[in-house]
Design a protein around this motif. Structure first.
Motif, PDB file in Angstrom:
ATOM      1  N   PRO B  47     -16.624  14.356  47.828  1.00 20.79           N
ATOM      2  CA  PRO B  47     -16.569  14.987  46.466  1.00 20.79           C
ATOM      3  C   PRO B  47     -15.540  15.923  46.121  1.00 20.79           C
ATOM      4  O   PRO B  47     -15.298  15.951  44.802  1.00 20.79           O
ATOM      5  CB  PRO B  47     -17.941  15.761  46.584  1.00 20.79           C
ATOM      6  CG  PRO B  47     -18.671  15.009  47.649  1.00 20.79           C
ATOM      7  CD  PRO B  47     -17.828  14.806  48.655  1.00 20.79           C
ATOM      8  N   LEU B  48     -14.995  16.824  47.053  1.00 19.24           N
ATOM      9  CA  LEU B  48     -14.085  18.052  46.868  1.00 19.24           C
ATOM     10  C   LEU B  48     -12.823  17.097  46.609  1.00 19.24           C
ATOM     11  O   LEU B  48     -11.779  17.747  45.802  1.00 19.24           O
ATOM     12  CB  LEU B  48     -14.132  18.939  47.843  1.00 19.24           C
ATOM     13  CG  LEU B  48     -15.433  19.660  47.871  1.00 19.24           C
ATOM     14  CD1 LEU B  48     -15.369  20.544  49.151  1.00 19.24           C
ATOM     15  CD2 LEU B  48     -15.538  20.364  46.455  1.00 19.24           C
ATOM     16  N   LEU B  49     -12.808  15.935  47.061  1.00 18.10           N
ATOM     17  CA  LEU B  49     -11.338  15.147  46.973  1.00 18.10           C
ATOM     18  C   LEU B  49     -11.446  14.400  45.605  1.00 18.10           C
ATOM     19  O   LEU B  49     -10.273  14.319  44.992  1.00 18.10           O
ATOM     20  CB  LEU B  49     -11.069  13.950  48.114  1.00 18.10           C
ATOM     21  CG  LEU B  49      -9.876  13.922  48.589  1.00 18.10           C
ATOM     22  CD1 LEU B  49      -8.843  15.187  48.962  1.00 18.10           C
ATOM     23  CD2 LEU B  49      -9.926  13.029  49.974  1.00 18.10           C
ATOM     24  N   VAL B  52     -16.566  16.041  41.140  1.00 20.98           N
ATOM     25  CA  VAL B  52     -17.879  15.647  40.793  1.00 20.98           C
ATOM     26  C   VAL B  52     -18.059  15.542  39.713  1.00 20.98           C
ATOM     27  O   VAL B  52     -17.782  16.746  38.615  1.00 20.98           O
ATOM     28  CB  VAL B  52     -18.534  16.899  41.432  1.00 20.98           C
ATOM     29  CG1 VAL B  52     -20.234  16.824  41.597  1.00 20.98           C
ATOM     30  CG2 VAL B  52     -18.207  17.251  42.972  1.00 20.98           C
ATOM     31  N   ASN B  57     -23.296  17.531  38.909  1.00 24.17           N
ATOM     32  CA  ASN B  57     -22.723  18.686  39.753  1.00 24.17           C
ATOM     33  C   ASN B  57     -23.995  19.717  39.821  1.00 24.17           C
ATOM     34  O   ASN B  57     -24.480  20.308  38.795  1.00 24.17           O
ATOM     35  CB  ASN B  57     -21.556  19.359  38.857  1.00 24.17           C
ATOM     36  CG  ASN B  57     -21.061  20.588  39.762  1.00 24.17           C
ATOM     37  OD1 ASN B  57     -21.656  20.997  40.716  1.00 24.17           O
ATOM     38  ND2 ASN B  57     -19.789  20.913  39.152  1.00 24.17           N
TER      39      ASN B  57
END
Lengths: 338, 68
Positions: B47-49, B52, B57
């Protein structure tokens, strides 16, 4: 002394053998291999929540396995358990000693641990009507720098007395003592398969241990100062370390050596904390200079920064589902980003 | 006597170094390739790449909706 000389000679010989063994398999660098990989997107994470409630420096945080709750420790003498979705405090656990240096939550969510300059690891049950102290693990001869639960009956601790320890929570006694470091142990991380753990220490080395038999399997050198933070790569085959020498390093367990380094000539602040995104591609590192830098773990390039704290970032954590990253600071706030 | 202590420590160090010298190592090229492959395989679920979406979220501030 005849025997001392013989032993020293043998030790030097073995160290040379290890270095030669590592060199023999060092056929390329991660940088070379990763040059063909597409760059990670420029990562711009926003501060979604600021958790306010502590009244002094925050020294530790740990996400619950439920990806929603989190425990934080502050030298205001409290552990706070948060619901990060709402930002509300769910429990407050008062500490006997306010000189806390770390905290952790059991995978079950039933127990939390804390410890610091009192040399003890205190276990509290947070699932009753009000938090209750379950055990005080008292045998370390130095400060408690870190702890991680394996389950509700076993916890690993790292201490300033240079040892790490596995405790039995039913009896409150030490089960296994891990002795080999020659400097204060500052951090530890458990492998995804829970068979091994790694520790980082003020002797500038990181060590891989067999949890059950207490043996040190591998030692990783290269840092030139205290290792303050350590984390497993999600594959379980590499570890990332953060040090007072202002750099981070990736050590591969199977190649038994450093395979990547993360440093910037402009950076002269020590690394205090480290955590990885769920794929392992992003490394979040907290520094003494109030920022958190985001590194591409493969290309060793800085791809982002989390700025917003007014003091040192002392702890970082990414929950198991990887949906966000939380930073904790000496400015008394926790911030959640994604 | 501290001399005996020093000898005991030196013996322990040699023992430990023997263990570490004896392990099998794989080539850095293979190790690095495996790490890169792991990243690639899991990248689309990170998700951080990938980011979101706002609707999913859990940390997003919940503001009251105005229904027009």
């Amino acid at each position: 002394m005849g025997e001392m000389d013989t032993l020293k000679k043998e030790a030097d010989g073995l160290k040379a053998q290890i270095e030669a063994g590592r060199k023999a398999v060092n056929d390329t660098t991660m940088a070379t291999l990763a040059s063909g990989v597409a760059a990670a997107p420029r990562v711009q994470l926003k501060n979604r929540k600021t958790l306010k409630g502590h009244l002094a420096k925050i020294y530790g945080l740990h996400w619950s396995a439920d990806n929603r709750h989190m425990v934080s420790a502050s030298q205001d003498g409290k552990l706070l358990i948060w619901d990060t979705y709402t930002g509300n405090k769910v429990y407050a656990v008062p500490l006997k000693s306010s000189w806390v240096m770390s905290c952790s939550m059991a995978p079950s969510g039933n127990l939390v641990a804390s410890g610091g300059l009192d040399n003890m690891c205190t276990i509290a049950n947070i699932k009753g009507a009000s938090p209750k102290t379950l055990r005080e693990l008292d045998a370390h001869e130095g400060y408690l720098s870190h702890s991680r639960f394996l389950n509700d009956s076993e916890i690993l601790t790292a201490s300033g007395d240079t040892t790490c320890c596995l405790w039995d929570l039913e009896t409150g006694k030490q089960k296994v003592i891990y002795k080999s470091h020659v400097g204060d142990c500052m951090c530890l991380a458990v492998s995804p398969d829970q068979n091994t753990f790694i520790s980082g220490a003020c002797d500038s080395s990181a060590k891989l241990w067999d949890i059950r038999d207490g043996g040190c399997k591998q030692t990783f050198i290269g840092h030139t100062s205290d290792i303050n933070a350590i984390a497993f790569y999600p594959s379980g085959t590499a570890v990332i370390t953060g040090s007072d020498d202002c750099t981070l390093k990736m050590y591969d367990l199977r190649a038994d050596q450093e395979v990547n380094g993360y440093q910037d000539a402009a950076l002269n602040a020590g690394v205090t904390s480290v955590s990885l995104s769920s794929s392992g591609r992003l490394i979040f590192a907290g520094y003494d200079n109030f920022n958190c830098n985001i590194w591409d773990s493969l290309k060793a390039e800085k791809v982002g920064v989390l700025s917003g704290h007014d003091n040192r970032v002392s702890c970082i954590g990414v929950p198991d589902d990887g949906l966000g990253v939380c930073t904790g600071s000496w400015d008394s706030f926790l911030k959640i980003w994604n | 006597m501290s001399t005996n202590n020093n000898i005991a420590q030196a013996r322990k160090l040699v023992e430990q170094l023997r263990i570490e010298a004896g392990i099998e190592r794989i080539k850095v090229s293979k190790a690095a390739a495996d790490l890169m492959s792991y990243c690639e395989q899991h990248a689309r679920n990170d998700p951080l790449l990938v980011g979101v979406p706002t609707s999913e979220n859990p940390f997003k501030d919940k503001k009251p909706c105005i229904i027009l």
